[in-house]
Scaffold this active site. Sequence first.
Site, PDB file in Angstrom:
ATOM      1  N   ARG A 110       0.874  -1.189   0.000  1.00 17.32           N
ATOM      2  CA  ARG A 110       0.000   0.000   0.000  1.00 17.32           C
ATOM      3  C   ARG A 110       0.897   1.220   0.000  1.00 17.32           C
ATOM      4  O   ARG A 110       1.688   1.432   0.925  1.00 17.32           O
ATOM      5  CB  ARG A 110      -0.918   0.009   1.224  1.00 17.32           C
ATOM      6  CG  ARG A 110      -1.641   1.333   1.400  1.00 17.32           C
ATOM      7  CD  ARG A 110      -2.746   1.298   2.434  1.00 17.32           C
ATOM      8  NE  ARG A 110      -3.920   0.639   1.911  1.00 17.32           N
ATOM      9  CZ  ARG A 110      -5.153   0.798   2.385  1.00 17.32           C
ATOM     10  NH1 ARG A 110      -5.375   1.596   3.408  1.00 17.32           N
ATOM     11  NH2 ARG A 110      -6.172   0.160   1.864  1.00 17.32           N
ATOM     12  N   HIS A 137      -7.395   0.769  -6.514  1.00 17.29           N
ATOM     13  CA  HIS A 137      -7.612  -0.050  -5.308  1.00 17.29           C
ATOM     14  C   HIS A 137      -8.287  -1.351  -5.755  1.00 17.29           C
ATOM     15  O   HIS A 137      -9.454  -1.596  -5.460  1.00 17.29           O
ATOM     16  CB  HIS A 137      -8.484   0.727  -4.320  1.00 17.29           C
ATOM     17  CG  HIS A 137      -8.477   0.164  -2.929  1.00 17.29           C
ATOM     18  ND1 HIS A 137      -7.713  -0.928  -2.549  1.00 17.29           N
ATOM     19  CD2 HIS A 137      -9.160   0.535  -1.806  1.00 17.29           C
ATOM     20  CE1 HIS A 137      -7.914  -1.183  -1.268  1.00 17.29           C
ATOM     21  NE2 HIS A 137      -8.793  -0.319  -0.794  1.00 17.29           N
ATOM     22  N   GLN A 140     -10.322  -3.845  -3.379  1.00 16.93           N
ATOM     23  CA  GLN A 140     -11.623  -3.359  -2.918  1.00 16.93           C
ATOM     24  C   GLN A 140     -12.696  -3.637  -3.969  1.00 16.93           C
ATOM     25  O   GLN A 140     -13.821  -4.023  -3.647  1.00 16.93           O
ATOM     26  CB  GLN A 140     -11.531  -1.856  -2.631  1.00 16.93           C
ATOM     27  CG  GLN A 140     -12.820  -1.269  -2.096  1.00 16.93           C
ATOM     28  CD  GLN A 140     -13.142  -1.751  -0.689  1.00 16.93           C
ATOM     29  OE1 GLN A 140     -12.328  -1.638   0.212  1.00 16.93           O
ATOM     30  NE2 GLN A 140     -14.336  -2.296  -0.482  1.00 16.93           N
ATOM     31  N   ASP A 227     -17.280   7.205  -1.545  1.00 13.27           N
ATOM     32  CA  ASP A 227     -15.970   7.075  -0.895  1.00 13.27           C
ATOM     33  C   ASP A 227     -15.649   8.441  -0.291  1.00 13.27           C
ATOM     34  O   ASP A 227     -16.336   9.432  -0.584  1.00 13.27           O
ATOM     35  CB  ASP A 227     -14.924   6.652  -1.957  1.00 13.27           C
ATOM     36  CG  ASP A 227     -13.523   6.473  -1.380  1.00 13.27           C
ATOM     37  OD1 ASP A 227     -13.391   6.253  -0.158  1.00 13.27           O
ATOM     38  OD2 ASP A 227     -12.546   6.539  -2.162  1.00 13.27           O
ATOM     39  N   CYS A 266     -16.590   1.830   0.737  1.00 13.28           N
ATOM     40  CA  CYS A 266     -15.422   0.978   1.012  1.00 13.28           C
ATOM     41  C   CYS A 266     -14.913   1.163   2.433  1.00 13.28           C
ATOM     42  O   CYS A 266     -14.177   0.315   2.932  1.00 13.28           O
ATOM     43  CB  CYS A 266     -14.326   1.255  -0.008  1.00 13.28           C
ATOM     44  SG  CYS A 266     -13.689   2.937   0.033  1.00 13.28           S
ATOM     45  N   ARG A 294     -13.627  -8.440   1.693  1.00 11.04           N
ATOM     46  CA  ARG A 294     -12.208  -8.219   1.395  1.00 11.04           C
ATOM     47  C   ARG A 294     -11.420  -9.500   1.676  1.00 11.04           C
ATOM     48  O   ARG A 294     -10.551  -9.895   0.908  1.00 11.04           O
ATOM     49  CB  ARG A 294     -11.650  -7.075   2.268  1.00 11.04           C
ATOM     50  CG  ARG A 294     -12.275  -5.700   2.017  1.00 11.04           C
ATOM     51  CD  ARG A 294     -11.922  -5.171   0.655  1.00 11.04           C
ATOM     52  NE  ARG A 294     -10.477  -5.136   0.439  1.00 11.04           N
ATOM     53  CZ  ARG A 294      -9.664  -4.156   0.850  1.00 11.04           C
ATOM     54  NH1 ARG A 294     -10.161  -3.108   1.465  1.00 11.04           N
ATOM     55  NH2 ARG A 294      -8.368  -4.201   0.603  1.00 11.04           N
TER      56      ARG A 294
HETATM   57  N1  NVA Z   1      -9.977   6.779  -1.734  1.00  6.97           N
HETATM   58  C1  NVA Z   1      -9.660   6.361  -0.386  1.00  6.97           C
HETATM   59  C2  NVA Z   1      -9.893   4.893  -0.210  1.00  6.97           C
HETATM   60  C3  NVA Z   1      -9.685   4.397   1.192  1.00  6.97           C
HETATM   61  C4  NVA Z   1      -9.862   2.937   1.315  1.00  6.97           C
HETATM   62  C5  NVA Z   1      -8.227   6.722  -0.056  1.00  6.97           C
HETATM   63  O1  NVA Z   1      -7.346   6.526  -0.896  1.00  6.97           O
HETATM   64  O2  NVA Z   1      -7.981   7.206   1.056  1.00  6.97           O
HETATM   65  N1   CP Z   2     -11.359   0.034   2.409  1.00  8.66           N
HETATM   66  C1   CP Z   2     -10.070  -0.009   2.812  1.00  8.66           C
HETATM   67  O1   CP Z   2      -9.130  -0.244   2.042  1.00  8.66           O
HETATM   68  O2   CP Z   2      -9.932   0.181   4.143  1.00  8.66           O
HETATM   69  P1   CP Z   2      -8.557   0.416   4.917  1.00  8.66           P
HETATM   70  O3   CP Z   2      -8.005   1.728   4.460  1.00  8.66           O
HETATM   71  O4   CP Z   2      -8.948   0.428   6.382  1.00  8.66           O
HETATM   72  O5   CP Z   2      -7.623  -0.714   4.610  1.00  8.66           O
END
Ligand code: NVA
Ligand code: CP
Length: 307
Positions: A110, A137, A140, A227, A266, A294
Site C-alpha cells: 500500500r 484499489h 476493494q 468514498d 469501502c 475483502r
Molecule cells: N480513496 C480512499 C480509499 C480508502 C480505502 C483513499 O485513498 O484514502
Molecule cells: N477500504 C479499505 O481499504 O480500508 P482500509 O483503508 O482500512 O484498509
Amino acid sequence: MLFPFSKNINMKSLLTIEELTPKILSDLVNSGADFKMIRESHDKPLQGQTWGMIFNKASTRTRLSFEVGIHELGGKALFLSANDLQLGRGEPIKDTARVMGRMLHGLIIRTFDQQDLIDFAEWGKIPVVNALTDDEHPCQILADLLTIQELHGTWEGKKIAFIGDGYSNMSISWMWAAKHLGFEFSIAAPKQCQPTPEFLERLNAPNVTITTSPKEAAANADVVNTDVWLSMGQEGQEAKEAQFKGFQVNENLLKVANKDHLVLHCLPAYRGKEITEEVLEAHADTIFQQAENRLHAQKAVLAWLRV
Ligand code: NVA
Ligand code: CP
C-alpha cells in the site's frame, strides 16, 4: 496472462484492475465466493510461504484481511511498516526488492505511487498485490463485485452509481471494472474531480458516464457507491471539500434510485460528509458484508498468484 505494464515480469501480479481480463476478473470474484463458502476447510495453498506487507499509508480493513487471509491459507504474513525499513532512509526500491525477492514468496504493498509497485515486481521477481495506490484499489473492487453478486445475483444489466471524487483510486478501479464487465457505471463528481479527457479516451467505455448531477447518476441505480472526499495523501487540502457540497449520499438522493438499491462504501466513512449517519446505518449490513468480503476475495487473489 497479459500484464502490459509488467512485460518483463515472468510471474503474475495484481497491480491494477485495468490489466485484468474480463474473465480473470469474474473468475477471481467467483473464487472469492468459493473461499467464503468453505472458510474453515479450504486448502492451504500458502503452506510454508511468507508474504511481506509493506504499508506506507494507514489501513484497518486491508491489513486485517490480508493478515487473516494469509494465515488461513497456511502462510505467514510479515507486516513491514515502510518507516521502519531502510526504504524510509533512502535505500532504493531496486535493492530492497532484490533482497525481499530472495526471502519472500510475495508482497502486498500500500503506497502512493503506482510505479513503486511495478518496480517492486520487476526487481523482486515475486508476485506483488496492490493494496491501494493513488491510482487504483483493485482488491476493494473485487470485494465490492462479490457483494453485488451476493445481493443482486449479478452485475450484468445493472446500473452502478458513484457519487464523490470521480478521479480517485476507487473511481478509477470502478471504471476499469465497468469497461471489462459491461455494466452501466455513472459517476457524479464536481467538475474539478472528474476523470481527464485523456483518461476517458484511454478507457474508451461508452457504458461509463460522467455528470455533475448526483440525481442524474443515482437515477434508477441498482447500486449507489461513495468514498471519502479526501483520499489519503490529500491531507492539507481540506479546502477541496467545499467542491463536494451537494454530493452527499443521503435519503433524499436515494429516492431516485431503484427500490431495491444497495449502498456501498469501502470505508472508512466520514458521516455528515460523503454519507449521512442515517444512510450508513440503514445500509450497515451491506457495507460490513462488503468489508468482510475483502477477506474472501483476497484469498482468491493470493491463491491465484501463489508461485
Ligand atoms: N480513496 C480512499 C480509499 C480508502 C480505502 C483513499 O485513498 O484514502
Ligand atoms: N477500504 C479499505 O481499504 O480500508 P482500509 O483503508 O482500512 O484498509
